[in-house]
Write a protein that holds these residues in place. Structure first.
Motif, mmCIF file in Angstrom:
data_model
loop_
_atom_site.group_PDB
_atom_site.id
_atom_site.type_symbol
_atom_site.label_atom_id
_atom_site.label_comp_id
_atom_site.label_asym_id
_atom_site.label_seq_id
_atom_site.Cartn_x
_atom_site.Cartn_y
_atom_site.Cartn_z
ATOM 1 N N ASP A 84 0.806 -1.230 0.000
ATOM 2 C CA ASP A 84 0.000 0.000 0.000
ATOM 3 C C ASP A 84 0.836 1.275 0.000
ATOM 4 N N LYS A 85 2.059 1.211 -0.476
ATOM 5 C CA LYS A 85 2.924 2.402 -0.446
ATOM 6 C C LYS A 85 2.704 3.314 -1.649
ATOM 7 N N PHE A 86 2.240 2.752 -2.770
ATOM 8 C CA PHE A 86 2.196 3.537 -4.002
ATOM 9 C C PHE A 86 0.808 3.561 -4.642
ATOM 10 N N PRO A 87 -0.253 3.849 -3.888
ATOM 11 C CA PRO A 87 -1.590 3.723 -4.491
ATOM 12 C C PRO A 87 -1.811 4.656 -5.679
ATOM 13 N N ALA A 88 -1.187 5.842 -5.656
ATOM 14 C CA ALA A 88 -1.496 6.836 -6.689
ATOM 15 C C ALA A 88 -1.037 6.402 -8.084
ATOM 16 N N TRP A 89 -0.082 5.491 -8.149
ATOM 17 C CA TRP A 89 0.421 5.067 -9.468
ATOM 18 C C TRP A 89 -0.423 3.941 -10.074
ATOM 19 N N ARG A 90 -1.380 3.433 -9.310
ATOM 20 C CA ARG A 90 -2.299 2.388 -9.793
ATOM 21 C C ARG A 90 -1.538 1.264 -10.495
ATOM 22 N N LEU A 91 -0.547 0.747 -9.774
ATOM 23 C CA LEU A 91 0.357 -0.246 -10.357
ATOM 24 C C LEU A 91 -0.349 -1.476 -10.936
ATOM 25 N N GLN A 148 0.495 -1.253 -17.865
ATOM 26 C CA GLN A 148 0.903 -2.238 -18.866
ATOM 27 C C GLN A 148 2.323 -1.949 -19.333
ATOM 28 N N VAL A 149 3.021 -3.025 -19.649
ATOM 29 C CA VAL A 149 4.392 -2.896 -20.150
ATOM 30 C C VAL A 149 4.318 -2.448 -21.601
ATOM 31 N N VAL A 150 4.968 -1.318 -21.880
ATOM 32 C CA VAL A 150 4.933 -0.754 -23.223
ATOM 33 C C VAL A 150 6.256 -1.004 -23.952
ATOM 34 N N GLU A 151 7.334 -1.136 -23.187
ATOM 35 C CA GLU A 151 8.651 -1.372 -23.802
ATOM 36 C C GLU A 151 9.476 -2.229 -22.858
ATOM 37 N N ARG A 152 10.272 -3.124 -23.440
ATOM 38 C CA ARG A 152 11.166 -3.963 -22.618
ATOM 39 C C ARG A 152 12.510 -4.027 -23.326
ATOM 40 N N PRO A 202 -3.058 2.242 -19.110
ATOM 41 C CA PRO A 202 -3.727 1.997 -20.400
ATOM 42 C C PRO A 202 -4.479 3.221 -20.934
ATOM 43 N N ASP A 203 -5.025 4.051 -20.058
ATOM 44 C CA ASP A 203 -5.728 5.253 -20.539
ATOM 45 C C ASP A 203 -4.772 6.194 -21.276
ATOM 46 N N ALA A 204 -3.549 6.297 -20.770
ATOM 47 C CA ALA A 204 -2.548 7.157 -21.431
ATOM 48 C C ALA A 204 -2.123 6.532 -22.753
#
Ligand code: FES
Ligand code: FE
Length: 364
Positions: free
Chosen positions: A162-169, A173-177, A299-301
């Motif tokens: 619960d440390k990073f809720p704002a980033w909606r981890l 989605q992975v866009v580049e690897r 995904p929205d971005a």
């Protein structure tokens, strides 16, 4: 801004970066005992989906069963040991079948079919289920633990929950690897990530976006280390501008920061206003490490017309290469008979904390 102190500590002796014996002990006591991040869980969203993972010279099957439960098993048939799955990913019906003599396992690992074995004295299918491996999912990341009696994930990484809720981890989605192989010990990669003392010399572009003294740590001891750094630009990109819509739930303060954490012993998380960067380290040898670097967006971005992550990808690929190059030079130097431990600066306080955590884990 808090002051930091390395407390007069010194770097680790040469043997920790070169010894095959210590490397073997690390495999057993650290990578064989701790939770290891093996990637994102999106490939396992459907019941029956599985993924294969190579780690520590083992092959591990991770699957989601038809009750939605994540399970992991050694990819080892209980008859004569043959590897059961060979494709990196796949979709199972209701069973796994060994390709050798067709022993068949349910998705909970139970042996449900063993041709011609019914008359074998003392044989009972109940005794020959697949060997389980502990698995946990945190915010869309998959972790496994090869220990026979692992510390519960929520205890091991309590500081992370619960440390990073704002980033909606979980939604990202992975866009580049990009996968790198670096001729350096895995600890040099950790130590490099954990300090920005090197930023003015090594990363002139990065240092313009986040001046190297503008960082502090909110986790300074234990398996998770790191903290925020003040942005003097919108984000960490070649242009200094965000390359996607910033995460909607970030506070104004969070919008002006980038957060860097190492999660011992495999994962680095870098949380930017508009994307999350993930590094996973896989030791290959005392002097070699594979690093899988992924760029995650909401995904929205991604769905917005004109979405283009290349400003972020180019920036971190450049910065990664600068870091891997210096880590390789560092490896070459610490291998020398002339190397002796050197003093940490106060800007390297987290490296001293990493070394303490590492030595605690190695001593178990
Ligand atoms: Fe798997 Fe024989 S080794 S069925
Ligand atoms: Fe760096």
């Amino acid at each position: 801004m808090k002051t930091r102190s390395a407390g007069g500590t010194m770097t680790l002796p040469r043997t920790y970066y070169t010894s095959a014996l210590i490397y073997a002990q690390e495999q057993e006591r650290i990578f064989g005992e701790r939770w290891l991040c093996i990637g994102r869980s999106d490939a396992l969203s459907k019941p029956g989906a599985y993924t294969l993972h190579d780690l520590l010279d083992e092959s591990i099957i991770v699957l989601r069963d038809h009750d939605g439960i994540l399970r992991a098993f050694y990819n080892v048939c209980r008859h004569r040991g043959t590897q059961i799955c060979t494709a990196a990913t796949g979709q199972l019906s209701h069973t796994l079948q060994c390709p050798y003599h067709a022993w068949t396992y349910a998705l909970d690992g139970a042996l449900v079919g063993a041709p011609q074995m019914a008359g074998v004295p003392g044989f009972d299918k109940v005794d020959y289920g697949l060997h389980p491996v502990a698995v946990a999912e945190w915010e869309g990341f998959l972790f496994v633990n090869l220990a026979a009696d692992p510390q519960p994930f929520t205890d091991a990484y309590a500081a992370l929950l619960d440390k990073f809720p704002a980033w909606r981890l979980p939604e990202l989605q992975v866009v580049e690897r990009i996968v790198y192989e670096v001729a350096a010990n895995w600890k040099l990669i950790f130590q490099n990530y954990n300090e920005c003392y090197h930023c003015p010399t090594l990363h002139p572009v990065l240092n313009q976006l986040t001046p190297y003294t503008g960082a502090w740590n909110d986790l300074e001891e234990g398996p998770i280390l790191g903290g925020p750094m003040v942005l003097s630009a919108e984000s960490m990109t070649m242009s200094g501008r965000v390359c996607a819509t910033p995460f909607a739930d970030l506070s104004d303060e969070e919008r002006g920061l980038v957060f860097y954490y190492t999660i011992f012993p495999t994962l680095f998380l870098s949380l930017h206003p508009d994307y999350v960067l993930v590094h996973r380290c896989e030791p290959l040898a005392p002097n070699a490490t594979r690093i899988i670097c992924e760029w995650l967006f909401h995904p929205d971005a991604v769905a917005k017309p004109g979405f283009d992550p290349s400003d972020a990808v180019e920036f971190w690929n450049m910065t990664n290469k600068q870091d891997w190059h210096i880590c390789e030079l560092s490896q070459r130097g610490v291998q020398s008979r002339a190397y002796t431990p050197g003093p940490y600066s106060d800007l390297e306080s987290v490296l001293a904390a990493f070394d303490r955590e590492y030595l605690r884990a190695l001593a178990v």
